[in-house]
Write a protein that holds these residues in place. Structure first.
Motif, PDB file in Angstrom:
ATOM      1  N   ILE A 124      37.446  41.563  43.801  1.00  0.00           N
ATOM      2  CA  ILE A 124      38.370  40.855  42.909  1.00  0.00           C
ATOM      3  C   ILE A 124      38.398  41.492  41.525  1.00  0.00           C
ATOM      4  O   ILE A 124      39.383  41.341  40.793  1.00  0.00           O
ATOM      5  CB  ILE A 124      37.981  39.350  42.841  1.00  0.00           C
ATOM      6  N   SER A 133      27.026  50.125  48.034  1.00  0.00           N
ATOM      7  CA  SER A 133      27.184  49.927  49.482  1.00  0.00           C
ATOM      8  C   SER A 133      28.373  50.731  50.011  1.00  0.00           C
ATOM      9  O   SER A 133      28.347  51.197  51.151  1.00  0.00           O
ATOM     10  CB  SER A 133      27.313  48.439  49.839  1.00  0.00           C
ATOM     11  N   HIS A 177      34.461  30.204  50.862  1.00  0.00           N
ATOM     12  CA  HIS A 177      34.952  31.566  50.717  1.00  0.00           C
ATOM     13  C   HIS A 177      34.531  32.423  51.925  1.00  0.00           C
ATOM     14  O   HIS A 177      35.356  33.142  52.500  1.00  0.00           O
ATOM     15  CB  HIS A 177      34.439  32.189  49.419  1.00  0.00           C
ATOM     16  N   SER A 208      30.803  39.217  49.136  1.00  0.00           N
ATOM     17  CA  SER A 208      31.512  38.964  47.869  1.00  0.00           C
ATOM     18  C   SER A 208      31.085  37.621  47.297  1.00  0.00           C
ATOM     19  O   SER A 208      29.912  37.455  46.941  1.00  0.00           O
ATOM     20  CB  SER A 208      33.029  39.078  48.081  1.00  0.00           C
ATOM     21  N   SER A 221      41.434  39.278  45.484  1.00  0.00           N
ATOM     22  CA  SER A 221      40.513  38.399  46.205  1.00  0.00           C
ATOM     23  C   SER A 221      40.574  38.700  47.696  1.00  0.00           C
ATOM     24  O   SER A 221      41.658  38.842  48.273  1.00  0.00           O
ATOM     25  CB  SER A 221      40.875  36.927  45.973  1.00  0.00           C
TER      26      SER A 221
HETATM   27  C1  LIG Z   1      26.868  41.042  45.548  1.00  0.00           C
HETATM   28  S1  LIG Z   1      28.145  41.950  44.780  1.00  0.00           S
HETATM   29  C2  LIG Z   1      28.483  43.198  46.000  1.00  0.00           C
HETATM   30  C3  LIG Z   1      27.360  44.147  46.166  1.00  0.00           C
HETATM   31  C4  LIG Z   1      27.673  45.378  46.981  1.00  0.00           C
HETATM   32  N1  LIG Z   1      28.164  45.074  48.300  1.00  0.00           N
HETATM   33  C5  LIG Z   1      26.412  46.220  47.123  1.00  0.00           C
HETATM   34  O1  LIG Z   1      25.759  46.129  48.184  1.00  0.00           O
HETATM   35  O2  LIG Z   1      26.062  46.919  46.178  1.00  0.00           O
HETATM   36  C6  LIG Z   1      29.481  40.832  44.887  1.00  0.00           C
HETATM   37  C7  LIG Z   1      30.863  41.345  44.451  1.00  0.00           C
HETATM   38  O3  LIG Z   1      31.826  40.447  44.974  1.00  0.00           O
HETATM   39  C8  LIG Z   1      32.921  40.400  44.109  1.00  0.00           C
HETATM   40  N2  LIG Z   1      33.705  39.194  44.359  1.00  0.00           N
HETATM   41  C9  LIG Z   1      33.501  37.934  43.907  1.00  0.00           C
HETATM   42  N3  LIG Z   1      34.468  37.117  44.340  1.00  0.00           N
HETATM   43  C10 LIG Z   1      35.302  37.859  45.107  1.00  0.00           C
HETATM   44  C11 LIG Z   1      36.476  37.593  45.833  1.00  0.00           C
HETATM   45  N4  LIG Z   1      37.032  36.381  45.838  1.00  0.00           N
HETATM   46  N5  LIG Z   1      37.070  38.594  46.499  1.00  0.00           N
HETATM   47  C12 LIG Z   1      36.544  39.844  46.485  1.00  0.00           C
HETATM   48  N6  LIG Z   1      35.435  40.166  45.802  1.00  0.00           N
HETATM   49  C13 LIG Z   1      34.812  39.192  45.118  1.00  0.00           C
HETATM   50  C14 LIG Z   1      32.294  40.485  42.712  1.00  0.00           C
HETATM   51  O4  LIG Z   1      33.254  40.961  41.777  1.00  0.00           O
HETATM   52  C15 LIG Z   1      31.115  41.418  42.938  1.00  0.00           C
HETATM   53  O5  LIG Z   1      31.461  42.743  42.576  1.00  0.00           O
END
Ligand SMILES: C[S@@+](CC[C@H](N)C(=O)[O-])C[C@H]1O[C@@H](n2cnc3c(N)ncnc32)[C@H](O)[C@@H]1O
Length: 246
Positions: free
Chosen positions: A107, A80, A164, A158, A132
């Motif tokens: 994160i 993305s 969250h 995320s 985060s």
């Molecule tokens: C669904 S994936 C993102 C997909 C990406 N946007 C795409 O379209 O290809 C979710 C991501 O959120 C991250 N994530 C989980 N908890 C998070 C947090 N508290 N803060 C930031 N990122 C987080 C995970 O490490 C993971 O890489």
């Protein structure tokens, strides 16, 4: 508005009222979610965890908004981010903002993903922050980078729990400029069978849709753009395209 445009608007309005069409689309969504369809795609070489319909909707937003900053939470493999970078590059080539960038927060940016994103030809438009998305220090850094930007588009993708996403909305939705969007992905969790969530902490009743609806109760400067839902029919973000109207 041209006749062609008017016909589109009429079709979208009709889609919204077409129960058969919507229930067929809902059935296809459930079947494709179970088949992990969103993991099948890549954008300019990087895996993107999205439905193609949402990618096209985002392309329309990039063209209409001409953002000079995109804020994305959730990087994963970077698809993305590279998609956003490619849209910014195309906009620039067509006379849009020349110094536009996409700022991604995750994160856990795995080394192989970071390396591949940094090696990508479009990486010049990408900035990544590890931490985060709701950590006050990360929020401060994102706000600092947003300061002075004219047209800001926000995408939340995320951790998909209610708490969250609500905290992300509080932190980042206000950075969305008027006329632009805060897109809340994976609102579809509210409509999918709980069993498909596996051991994830989000599920029906606790997900981005419930967070968005709570946020909207006290933030009338945002409205759900149902026109996009009616256009896509297949989307992981139904009710998640929040347009800032003032
Ligand atoms: C669904 S994936 C993102 C997909 C990406 N946007 C795409 O379209 O290809 C979710 C991501 O959120 C991250 N994530 C989980 N908890 C998070 C947090 N508290 N803060 C930031 N990122 C987080 C995970 O490490 C993971 O890489």
């Amino acid at each position: 508005m041209t006749t062609f445009d008017r016909e589109i608007e009429d079709r979208l309005a009709a889609n919204g009222k077409n129960a058969d069409l919507r229930s067929s689309a809902d059935a296809l969504m459930k079947a494709t979610l179970a088949a992990r369809y969103s993991y099948n795609f890549s954008w300019l070489g990087r895996p993107i965890i999205q439905y193609p319909q949402d990618i096209v909707a985002m392309q329309e937003l990039f063209w209409a908004i001409q953002p000079d900053l995109v804020i994305e939470t959730g990087i994963a493999h970077g698809g993305s981010l590279i998609f956003s970078a490619s849209m910014l590059e195309l906009n620039a080539a067509c006379g849009g903002p020349r110094d536009a960038e996409v700022l991604g927060v995750d994160i856990d940016i795995r080394a192989h993903n970071r390396n591949a994103i940094e090696a990508h030809p479009l990486s010049k438009r990408v900035v990544m922050i590890q931490g985060s998305s709701v950590d006050p220090e990360i929020v401060r850094q994102v706000r600092e980078r947003a300061s002075g930007r004219q047209r800001v588009l926000v995408c939340l993708d995320s951790n998909h729990t209610h708490d969250h996403v609500l905290a992300e909305l509080e932190a980042y939705a206000p950075l969305t400029t008027v006329g632009s969007y805060c897109v809340v992905f994976d609102t579809i969790v509210e409509d999918m069978p709980g069993a498909l969530c596996g051991d994830r902490p989000w599920r029906p009743g606790d997900n981005p849709k419930t967070a968005a609806l709570q946020y909207l109760k006290t933030h009338s400067e945002f409205v759900i753009d149902e026109r996009i839902d009616h256009k896509l029919l297949l989307s992981v973000a139904p009710g998640g395209y929040l347009r800032r109207v003032r």
